[in-house]
Enzyme design. Structure first.
Site, PDB file in Angstrom:
ATOM      1  N   ASP A  55       0.873  -1.165   0.000  1.00 55.41           N
ATOM      2  CA  ASP A  55       0.000   0.000   0.000  1.00 55.41           C
ATOM      3  C   ASP A  55       0.920   1.228   0.000  1.00 55.41           C
ATOM      4  OD1 ASP A  55      -2.294   1.715   0.616  1.00 55.41           O
ATOM      5  OD2 ASP A  55      -1.463   1.802   2.646  1.00 55.41           O
TER       6      ASP A  55
HETATM    7 MG   LIG Z   1      -2.917   3.199   3.482  1.00 54.69          MG
END
Ligand SMILES: [Mg+2]
Length: 240
Positions: A9
Site C-alpha cells: 500500500d
Molecule cells: Mg494506506
C-alpha cells in the site's frame, strides 16, 4: 524465504500522507481565501474519510471524491468557491507534497534484491503517479495498480487479481500484502487469498473479524517476516 512477492500500500504505509494532505489543504484553502484553521482541516478530514469509505464499499469512484470533498466542505463552513477548481488545486498539491517515512526507501531497495514488488493503492491516478515520479519510485515497483485508473478498489478482489496477473503469478502462497488499513489492505488481501502484514504504528485496536497474518509496528520488521528469520538476527537493521 517465506514470501517472494510483496504487494505494498502507499498512503500511510510508505508515504507520510498526513503531511502531504496538510500541505495540499493549506495551499488549496488559501487559493480561495479561506483560512485553513485546524477546525476547518478536521472537518475536511472527517468528510474525506467518509467519502473514501464509500469508495471502499463500491458506492463512489476515486475520481468522484476529488470534487465532492470540497463541495461538502464549502457547505459545512458556509463559504462560496468553485469546488472543481479547489479539487484540482488539491490534487496538484497532494502530488507535490509529502515524503516517504524514514527507512521506507532503504526497505524497498533491500527487498528488491530478493523479492518482486508491486503497489496496490486506492487513489487518484494523477496524484499517485505524480508522487511516485517525484519520490523516485516509478521504477521500484514492477506493477503499479491505482484504483482511480482501474475502476476497481481494495478491498475488492479484482484489483489484486489484475496485479498478480500482470506479475504472472498463479501460486499465491508466497505473496504478502502490506498496509496500514484493515478495511482495505488486510481485508483485500484476505479476499484475494494472500497473506497479510498489518502496519500498525499507532497501536490501533484491531477490528473484529479482520485477522492479519502478521502485525508490525515499524517497517524495519518487514525483512524478518519476509525471509522468515528473527529480525534481530539480520545485520544492519535496527528494530529496537
Ligand atoms: Mg494506506
Amino acid at each position: 524465504m517465506l514470501y517472494t512477492t510483496i504487494l505494498f500500500d502507499l498512503d500511510h504505509t510508505l508515504l507520510d500522507s498526513h503531511a502531504s494532505e496538510a500541505a495540499a489543504f493549506d495551499v488549496t484553502m488559501r487559493s480561495v481565501g479561506i483560512d485553513p484553521t485546524p477546525e476547518v482541516f478536521a472537518a475536511y478530514q472527517g468528510l474525506n474519510q467518509a467519502l473514501w469509505r464509500q469508495v471502499e464499499a463500491g458506492e463512489l469512484s476515486p475520481n468522484d471524491v476529488k470534487v465532492l470533498r470540497f463541495e461538502q466542505l464549502l457547505e459545512r463552513v458556509g463559504a462560496r468557491a468553485d469546488p472543481v477548481e479547489m479539487g484540482a488545486t488539491f490534487v496538484g498539491g497532494l502530488a507535490d507534497h509529502g515524503e516517504l517515512y524514514d527507512g521506507a526507501s532503504q526497505l524497498l531497495a533491500d527487498l528488491a534484491v530478493s523479492c518482486r514488488l508491486a503497489l496496490i493503492t486506492n487513489g487518484i491516478g494523477q496524484v499517485q503517479r505524480g508522487r511516485l515520479d517525484r519520490l523516485g519510485l516509478a521504477d521500484v515497483f514492477e506493477v503499479v495498480s491505482i484504483s482511480g485508473e482501474m475502476g476497481t478498489s481494495k478491498p475488492g478482489r479484482a484489483i489484486f487479481d489484475a496485479t498478480l496477473d500482470a506479475l504472472g503469478i498463479d501460486d499465491r502462497s508466497s505473496v504478502v500484502m502490506i498496509g496500514d488499513s484493515l478495511s482495505s489492505d488486510i481485508q483485500g488481501g484476505i479476499n484475494a487469498g494472500v497473506d497479510t502484514i498489518w502496519f500498525n504504528p499507532f497501536d490501533d485496536v484491531r477490528a473484529d473479524g479482520v485477522a492479519p497474518t502478521h502485525t508490525i509496528s515499524e517497517l524495519g520488521a518487514v525483512p524478518g517476516i519476509v525471509a522468515d528469520v528473527e529480525p534481530t538476527r539480520r545485520q544492519g537493521f535496527d528494530v529496537s
